[in-house]
Design an enzyme around this catalytic site. Structure first.
Site, PDB file in Angstrom:
ATOM      1  N   ASN A   1       0.870  -1.174   0.000  1.00  9.45           N
ATOM      2  CA  ASN A   1       0.000   0.000   0.000  1.00  9.45           C
ATOM      3  C   ASN A   1       0.908   1.226   0.000  1.00  9.45           C
ATOM      4  O   ASN A   1       1.576   1.496   0.987  1.00  9.45           O
ATOM      5  CB  ASN A   1      -0.892  -0.035   1.259  1.00  9.45           C
ATOM      6  CG  ASN A   1      -1.718   1.223   1.405  1.00  9.45           C
ATOM      7  OD1 ASN A   1      -1.758   2.074   0.521  1.00  9.45           O
ATOM      8  ND2 ASN A   1      -2.382   1.363   2.548  1.00  9.45           N
ATOM      9  N   TRP A   2       0.914   1.924  -1.112  1.00  8.16           N
ATOM     10  CA  TRP A   2       1.846   3.060  -1.242  1.00  8.16           C
ATOM     11  C   TRP A   2       1.325   4.326  -0.564  1.00  8.16           C
ATOM     12  O   TRP A   2       2.019   5.325  -0.528  1.00  8.16           O
ATOM     13  CB  TRP A   2       2.126   3.333  -2.730  1.00  8.16           C
ATOM     14  CG  TRP A   2       2.911   2.245  -3.397  1.00  8.16           C
ATOM     15  CD1 TRP A   2       3.349   1.076  -2.840  1.00  8.16           C
ATOM     16  CD2 TRP A   2       3.367   2.221  -4.759  1.00  8.16           C
ATOM     17  NE1 TRP A   2       4.043   0.324  -3.772  1.00  8.16           N
ATOM     18  CE2 TRP A   2       4.058   1.007  -4.964  1.00  8.16           C
ATOM     19  CE3 TRP A   2       3.241   3.102  -5.835  1.00  8.16           C
ATOM     20  CZ2 TRP A   2       4.640   0.664  -6.182  1.00  8.16           C
ATOM     21  CZ3 TRP A   2       3.808   2.762  -7.065  1.00  8.16           C
ATOM     22  CH2 TRP A   2       4.506   1.550  -7.229  1.00  8.16           C
ATOM     23  N   LYS A   3       0.083   4.280  -0.079  1.00 11.75           N
ATOM     24  CA  LYS A   3      -0.510   5.444   0.601  1.00 11.75           C
ATOM     25  C   LYS A   3      -0.308   6.705  -0.246  1.00 11.75           C
ATOM     26  O   LYS A   3      -0.382   6.633  -1.467  1.00 11.75           O
ATOM     27  CB  LYS A   3       0.059   5.570   2.019  1.00 11.75           C
ATOM     28  CG  LYS A   3      -0.091   4.254   2.811  1.00 11.75           C
ATOM     29  CD  LYS A   3       0.158   4.399   4.282  1.00 11.75           C
ATOM     30  CE  LYS A   3      -0.033   3.040   4.949  1.00 11.75           C
ATOM     31  NZ  LYS A   3       0.108   3.087   6.398  1.00 11.75           N
TER      32      LYS A   3
ATOM     33  N   GLU B   1      -6.527   4.572   8.304  1.00 16.01           N
ATOM     34  CA  GLU B   1      -6.301   6.016   8.073  1.00 16.01           C
ATOM     35  C   GLU B   1      -7.571   6.665   7.526  1.00 16.01           C
ATOM     36  O   GLU B   1      -7.860   7.824   7.823  1.00 16.01           O
ATOM     37  CB  GLU B   1      -5.093   6.199   7.141  1.00 16.01           C
ATOM     38  CG  GLU B   1      -3.793   5.928   7.902  1.00 16.01           C
ATOM     39  CD  GLU B   1      -2.686   5.275   7.094  1.00 16.01           C
ATOM     40  OE1 GLU B   1      -2.697   5.363   5.851  1.00 16.01           O
ATOM     41  OE2 GLU B   1      -1.796   4.658   7.730  1.00 16.01           O
TER      42      GLU B   1
ATOM     43  N   GLY C   1       2.839   2.001  10.896  1.00 18.64           N
ATOM     44  CA  GLY C   1       3.787   3.101  10.782  1.00 18.64           C
ATOM     45  C   GLY C   1       4.532   3.405  12.068  1.00 18.64           C
ATOM     46  O   GLY C   1       5.165   4.449  12.190  1.00 18.64           O
TER      47      GLY C   1
ATOM     48  N   SER D   1       3.660  -2.480  10.226  1.00 14.86           N
ATOM     49  CA  SER D   1       5.115  -2.573  10.371  1.00 14.86           C
ATOM     50  C   SER D   1       5.696  -3.921   9.939  1.00 14.86           C
ATOM     51  O   SER D   1       6.643  -4.429  10.543  1.00 14.86           O
ATOM     52  CB  SER D   1       5.538  -2.237  11.808  1.00 14.86           C
ATOM     53  OG  SER D   1       5.160  -0.917  12.130  1.00 14.86           O
TER      54      SER D   1
ATOM     55  N   GLY E   1       3.103  -1.200   4.278  1.00 14.08           N
ATOM     56  CA  GLY E   1       3.119   0.238   4.003  1.00 14.08           C
ATOM     57  C   GLY E   1       4.538   0.717   3.735  1.00 14.08           C
ATOM     58  O   GLY E   1       5.062   0.593   2.631  1.00 14.08           O
ATOM     59  N   GLY E   2       5.188   1.228   4.777  1.00  4.26           N
ATOM     60  CA  GLY E   2       6.515   1.835   4.630  1.00  4.26           C
ATOM     61  C   GLY E   2       7.522   0.988   3.863  1.00  4.26           C
ATOM     62  O   GLY E   2       8.206   1.491   2.960  1.00  4.26           O
TER      63      GLY E   2
END
Ligand code: 13P
Length: 251
Positions: free
Chosen positions: A10-12, A98, A174, A214, A235-236
């Site tokens: 998920n590149w957000k 989010e 995150g 994470s 994510g990150g």
């Protein structure tokens, strides 16, 4: 039951057009040999079609990070299922924490989005997860149950079989603080048992439940070794080809 692993990035709200194309190309290259798992990318809307184009000869699946319940109309700022499909998407993340926390999307709206995705043939990836406060207050499983029951209200058994669920504890997103493998497995087993109650055991056994929060190169193997963890929503660590490529190549 053996479920095919699904590793999703998920590149957000990250990547310009050029950055997205580069990242997609690198991920395409490091995943070409993987035929025993599904890889999915959820880039921002602005680069959905570019990323789909870069990856057109790959098996990588493309998803949007949210989706509206209507096909078109006066819904400023939204994206419709038809738009996602026309850009090359096959799935949509729905109910990400989010969206729930910052943009106040509730279970009812999440449920509308799930139905919208299903109606137009997109695979909904329904995200659920408790906050730290809820976990510490002993409410984690009540919250998860509400999110599952209300998020899936009116979803038929047939449609449920096509869906993906992602357990993402809010306190692990995150923060660098991953749920332990035991905590994650416990939540996944709880969700699967609930799905068996709501639908049938066969359906519950076939639904892929991803863990998110994470996930990184160092913890992916032990998470993926858990009986009810069928994949990861990253994510990150999905924003760097180097780490995402190592994650999707987990053993
Ligand atoms: P991080 O991997 O950065 O914790 O994000 C997880 C997530 O929210 C994926 O949807």
């Amino acid at each position: 039951m053996k479920r095919r692993p699904l590793l999703a990035g998920n590149w957000k709200m990250h990547t310009t057009v050029i950055e997205a194309c580069h990242l997609a190309a690198e991920i395409g290259a490091c995943s070409a040999h993987l035929d025993d798992r599904d890889i999915l990318l959820a880039p921002p809307y602005t680069v959905l079609s570019e990323v789909a184009h870069v990856l057109k000869d790959s098996n990588i699946l493309i998803a949007s990070q949210n989706v509206c319940w209507e096909q078109e109309g006066a819904f400023t700022g939204e994206i419709s299922p038809t738009m996602v499909k026309s850009a090359g998407g096959v799935a949509a993340i729905i109910g990400h924490s989010e969206r729930r926390r910052i943009f106040h999307e509730d279970n009812e709206m999440v449920n509308k989005r799930v139905h919208g995705a299903l109606r137009f043939g997109l695979i909904p990836i329904l995200c659920i997860g408790e906050t730290l406060e809820e976990r510490e207050g002993g409410q984690a499983f009540t919250v998860l149950e509400g999110q599952v029951r209300e998020g899936l209200a009116g979803v038929s058994p047939d449609a449920m079989g096509k869906m993906v669920v992602a357990y993402e504890p809010v306190w692990a997103i995150g923060t660098g603080k991953t749920a332990s493998k035991e905590q994650a497995q416990e939540a996944h087993a709880f969700v699967r048992k609930l799905l068996a109650e709501m639908y049938e055991k066969d359906i519950a056994d076939s639904v892929r439940i991803l863990y998110g929060g994470s996930v990184n190169v160092d913890n992916v193997n032990e998470l993926m070794a858990q009986a009810d963890i069928d994949g990861a929503l990253v994510g990150g660590a999905a924003l760097k080809a180097e780490s995402f490529c190592r994650i999707i190549n987990f053993t």
